[in-house]
Design a protein around this motif. Sequence first.
Motif, PDB file in Angstrom:
ATOM      1  N   VAL A 117      -6.633  -0.627   8.441  1.00 42.05           N
ATOM      2  CA  VAL A 117      -6.466   0.845   8.523  1.00 42.05           C
ATOM      3  C   VAL A 117      -4.994   1.217   7.920  1.00 42.05           C
ATOM      4  O   VAL A 117      -4.703   2.182   7.188  1.00 42.05           O
ATOM      5  CB  VAL A 117      -6.005   1.448  10.030  1.00 42.05           C
ATOM      6  N   ILE A 118      -3.879   0.009   7.936  1.00 39.73           N
ATOM      7  CA  ILE A 118      -2.717   0.040   7.148  1.00 39.73           C
ATOM      8  C   ILE A 118      -3.049  -1.235   6.286  1.00 39.73           C
ATOM      9  O   ILE A 118      -3.519  -2.231   6.710  1.00 39.73           O
ATOM     10  CB  ILE A 118      -1.400   0.261   7.824  1.00 39.73           C
ATOM     11  N   GLU A 119      -2.179  -1.419   5.163  1.00 36.47           N
ATOM     12  CA  GLU A 119      -2.106  -2.251   4.511  1.00 36.47           C
ATOM     13  C   GLU A 119      -1.119  -3.407   4.921  1.00 36.47           C
ATOM     14  O   GLU A 119      -1.280  -4.519   4.425  1.00 36.47           O
ATOM     15  CB  GLU A 119      -2.001  -2.081   2.864  1.00 36.47           C
ATOM     16  N   LEU A 120       0.102  -2.977   5.082  1.00 31.48           N
ATOM     17  CA  LEU A 120       1.313  -3.896   5.547  1.00 31.48           C
ATOM     18  C   LEU A 120       1.877  -3.304   6.730  1.00 31.48           C
ATOM     19  O   LEU A 120       1.678  -2.539   7.429  1.00 31.48           O
ATOM     20  CB  LEU A 120       2.321  -3.480   4.349  1.00 31.48           C
ATOM     21  N   ASN A 121       2.579  -4.553   7.235  1.00 31.90           N
ATOM     22  CA  ASN A 121       3.271  -4.147   8.568  1.00 31.90           C
ATOM     23  C   ASN A 121       4.402  -5.308   8.516  1.00 31.90           C
ATOM     24  O   ASN A 121       4.184  -6.466   8.354  1.00 31.90           O
ATOM     25  CB  ASN A 121       2.423  -4.550   9.756  1.00 31.90           C
ATOM     26  N   ARG A 122       5.668  -4.738   8.997  1.00 30.08           N
ATOM     27  CA  ARG A 122       6.788  -5.645   9.479  1.00 30.08           C
ATOM     28  C   ARG A 122       6.732  -5.595  10.901  1.00 30.08           C
ATOM     29  O   ARG A 122       7.204  -4.597  11.490  1.00 30.08           O
ATOM     30  CB  ARG A 122       7.848  -5.024   8.527  1.00 30.08           C
ATOM     31  N   VAL A 123       6.868  -6.654  11.515  1.00 24.36           N
ATOM     32  CA  VAL A 123       6.936  -6.888  12.798  1.00 24.36           C
ATOM     33  C   VAL A 123       7.603  -8.272  13.286  1.00 24.36           C
ATOM     34  O   VAL A 123       7.819  -8.946  12.484  1.00 24.36           O
ATOM     35  CB  VAL A 123       5.633  -6.976  13.813  1.00 24.36           C
ATOM     36  N   SER A 124       8.049  -8.380  14.621  1.00 22.60           N
ATOM     37  CA  SER A 124       8.417  -9.616  15.032  1.00 22.60           C
ATOM     38  C   SER A 124       7.107 -10.512  15.041  1.00 22.60           C
ATOM     39  O   SER A 124       5.985 -10.436  15.258  1.00 22.60           O
ATOM     40  CB  SER A 124       8.943  -9.705  16.290  1.00 22.60           C
ATOM     41  N   MET A 125       7.479 -12.080  15.234  1.00 21.85           N
ATOM     42  CA  MET A 125       6.411 -12.985  15.353  1.00 21.85           C
ATOM     43  C   MET A 125       5.938 -13.075  16.769  1.00 21.85           C
ATOM     44  O   MET A 125       5.021 -13.568  16.782  1.00 21.85           O
ATOM     45  CB  MET A 125       7.006 -14.236  14.436  1.00 21.85           C
ATOM     46  N   ALA A 126       6.977 -12.607  17.746  1.00 22.34           N
ATOM     47  CA  ALA A 126       6.552 -12.893  19.107  1.00 22.34           C
ATOM     48  C   ALA A 126       5.091 -12.156  19.465  1.00 22.34           C
ATOM     49  O   ALA A 126       4.498 -13.081  20.234  1.00 22.34           O
ATOM     50  CB  ALA A 126       7.664 -12.430  20.149  1.00 22.34           C
TER      51      ALA A 126
END
Length: 322
Positions: A80-89
């Motif tokens: 639905v979205i191509e990219l994401n910046r998140v925590s690894m937790a």
Amino acid sequence: MTKLWTGVALVSMLFASAVSAETVLKSSDTHPDGYPTVEGVKYFGELVKERTQGRYAVEVYHSAQLGEEKDTIEQVRSGVIELNRVSMAPFNGTVKETIVPALPYIFRSEDHMHKVMDGAVGDQIKAAFEPAGLVVLAFYDAGARSFYNSKKPIKTVDDIKGMKFRVIQSDIFVDMTAALGANATPMPYGEVYSSLETGVIEGAENNFPSYETAKHFEVAKYYSMDEHTILPEVFVMNKAAFDKLTPEDQEIFKQAAKDSVAKQRELWAAKTAESRALVEKAGAQINEVEKQGFIDAMKPVYDKHITDEVLKKLVSDVQAVQ
Ligand code: GTR
């Protein structure tokens, strides 16, 4: 004749704009505009745009506009979205290799973490995301996470016993809080402020920039530097979207991501100092803890989660990095 040429010119102009039309890739971030992770991804987008002559661009939806982290992880996995910046937790349950950098006190310092994540262990963790439908473009800095609360300074493990904290959504964090004799409630980031305000929880755990920008310091003024994890962030791309790029464009994306890491690390260091100064000025009380007691208490977390050979090897590989 004139009419014909005008027509031809018009058609070729339309055609040119169609082939050079940029593909805008959507990226999510829970943090506000200006936060180092948001700026890191924006910088990546600028480099990609420049190096693909405008064929690709990135739009960052900051401030959780697309939802909380767990939801946006589903969005990027499904495309639905191509990219994401998140925590690894939040990946600890789906990509087991991410458990290792989330372990308490696995890294001796931020420098140690950089060496590990920039090396062979980092590559192994990156590869482990592919079966989950994701390509890791970069690991970004997130400093150290520590506990903070509305009641009192925590100096020893005894001080923390029985207290109630929000932790990031991962069993590792639930178990590390339990190992200290405290209670953990995993909940989305966006609910932490009001839960602190209403007393549903007494505290939470995070780094200085999150503590400051999410305004948690206003409702939990004791920040105790136990520094239980130095878990980096992850910047991912939907694998099908990445596979659709030409090999040349894939290289451009990878290099742009690598270049954005250097930028994000610089921004991170500056923001950490700024946030710390800001919260102190606003009345937050920061204290050191008797760290060895915290380190010693974490053995059950390793015993419970590091059971298979892959993870055991990864842990010893991390420890062997000098
Ligand atoms: C921050 C991290 C966010 C989010 C948040 C949380 O440090 O940058 O991506 O995971 O912690 O605690 O939910």
